[in-house]
Design an enzyme around this catalytic site. Sequence first.
Site, short mmCIF file in Angstrom:
data_model
loop_
_atom_site.label_atom_id
_atom_site.label_comp_id
_atom_site.label_asym_id
_atom_site.label_seq_id
_atom_site.Cartn_x
_atom_site.Cartn_y
_atom_site.Cartn_z
N TYR A 1 46.61 41.40 29.06
CA TYR A 1 45.54 42.45 28.90
C TYR A 1 45.26 43.12 27.59
O TYR A 1 46.39 43.90 27.12
CB TYR A 1 45.84 43.27 30.25
N HIS B 1 52.04 34.70 35.72
CA HIS B 1 50.37 35.49 35.70
C HIS B 1 49.48 33.84 35.88
O HIS B 1 49.53 33.31 34.96
CB HIS B 1 50.22 36.09 34.48
P1 NAD Z 1 38.83 46.07 40.16
O1 NAD Z 1 38.24 45.40 41.13
O2 NAD Z 1 39.79 46.86 40.44
O3 NAD Z 1 37.59 46.58 39.18
C1 NAD Z 1 37.78 47.50 38.21
C2 NAD Z 1 36.59 47.92 37.62
O4 NAD Z 1 36.02 48.93 38.28
C3 NAD Z 1 36.84 48.47 36.05
O5 NAD Z 1 35.48 48.50 35.38
C4 NAD Z 1 36.99 50.03 36.58
O6 NAD Z 1 36.86 50.94 35.36
C5 NAD Z 1 36.18 50.20 37.65
N1 NAD Z 1 36.58 51.15 38.43
C6 NAD Z 1 37.42 51.48 39.07
N2 NAD Z 1 37.36 52.66 39.93
C7 NAD Z 1 36.00 52.68 40.14
C8 NAD Z 1 35.32 53.84 40.91
N3 NAD Z 1 35.74 54.50 41.71
N4 NAD Z 1 34.09 53.63 40.86
C9 NAD Z 1 33.31 52.93 39.80
N5 NAD Z 1 34.09 52.12 38.94
C10 NAD Z 1 35.42 51.99 39.21
O7 NAD Z 1 39.40 44.72 39.19
P2 NAD Z 1 40.47 44.69 38.20
O8 NAD Z 1 40.65 45.74 37.26
O9 NAD Z 1 40.28 43.39 37.54
O10 NAD Z 1 41.70 44.59 39.10
C11 NAD Z 1 42.73 45.65 39.33
C12 NAD Z 1 44.02 45.56 38.63
O11 NAD Z 1 44.62 44.10 39.32
C13 NAD Z 1 44.09 44.92 37.27
O12 NAD Z 1 43.90 45.85 36.30
C14 NAD Z 1 45.45 44.10 37.22
O13 NAD Z 1 46.38 45.07 36.62
C15 NAD Z 1 45.32 43.49 38.57
N6 NAD Z 1 44.89 42.12 38.40
C16 NAD Z 1 45.76 41.17 38.58
C17 NAD Z 1 45.28 39.80 38.33
C18 NAD Z 1 46.45 38.65 38.08
O14 NAD Z 1 47.43 38.91 38.10
N7 NAD Z 1 45.71 37.40 37.99
C19 NAD Z 1 43.73 39.54 38.44
C20 NAD Z 1 42.98 40.59 38.64
C21 NAD Z 1 43.38 41.87 38.74
#
Ligand code: NAD
Length: 316
Positions: free
Chosen positions: A56, A121
């Site tokens: 990230y 990952h």
């Molecule tokens: P998400 O669906 O959580 O969406 C994140 C987006 O939504 C960001 O732009 C954030 O600023 C926004 N957001 C958060 N809360 C909000 C709210 N209340 N209202 C409006 N917008 C809001 O997607 P993500 O960040 O990709 O996934 C969450 C976490 O999961 C990642 O940060 C990561 O730690 C993990 N993740 C891991 C993998 C993997 O291991 N392959 C893949 C995806 C995500």
Amino acid sequence: MELRPLGNTGLNLSCVGFGASPLGNVFGDVPEEVAIASVRLAFQSGINFFDTSPYYGGTVSEKVLGKALKALGAPRNEYIVSTKCGRYKEGFDFSAERVTRSIEESLQRLQLDYVDILQCHDIEFGSLDQIVNETIPALQKLKEAGKTRFIGITGLPLSIFTYVLDRVPPGSVDVILSYCHYCINDSTLEDLIPYLKSKGVGIINASPLSMGLLTESGPPQWHPASPELKSACQAAAACCKKKGKNISKLAMQYSLLNKDITTVLVGIKSVEQVEQNVAAATELAISGIDQEALSEVETILNHVKNQTWPSGIQKN
Ligand code: NAD
């Protein structure tokens, strides 16, 4: 904040988890002081689970999260940290040598002696047989050496989880992290839950907002969804907004409702988003979900339900 057990690990994670990929600036720039304040408020609000990766922001997320956790001044056993290995800005490498080096680099950036969970990952981009025969055994050694307490695997296609879990010794993979498969527009993770429970594997459900699809402002440029899926989600967001409701709150609550899911891992980039996501959990516990709004959104998304996108290099 409700705590839920993570498989057989003995860990209890807050039902809302702090996804730190935004701290690597992948959803727009996040000033360091904002990141630190967001982590602090999250911790004070009962969020005890923080997830990052060397990938990230090309290590930026790990460094900023490390600084923010240190600034908490809290005892180490009061927060649970997960990072990953095998995926880097430079590409993928799930070799034993690379993942063994990787955890040392991550611990340095995070300013920690150990992580609670170390996850391979996005394993669909590597050889799943290498994950089974080389990477998991290497992680097992890191567990024995005290570098990580538990081991996990992450990725998009759900078939990768059964492929690996069917082939590794019982108990050698503690956790899976699935993303974009338990949100209003795609709930396919649900079918896998009985299998995961039977194996005692903990379930982390990431990306409840479908990586920005289920937000008023919409997804980032790089989002891999089809134009059809993107526009259906935007129509659903607009419908909610018109009625004074918020699609992201509804989406968080939809994922939180399933108690077999240990934690709903949402990407957070501001103090306001901490407040909003914590409030979504609190209000759900008090008043339940807004069924009327949920039904309307489900109707709008019906023609794209469970639509996903390709990820990885191999088919299983
Ligand atoms: P998400 O669906 O959580 O969406 C994140 C987006 O939504 C960001 O732009 C954030 O600023 C926004 N957001 C958060 N809360 C909000 C709210 N209340 N209202 C409006 N917008 C809001 O997607 P993500 O960040 O990709 O996934 C969450 C976490 O999961 C990642 O940060 C990561 O730690 C993990 N993740 C891991 C993998 C993997 O291991 N392959 C893949 C995806 C995500």
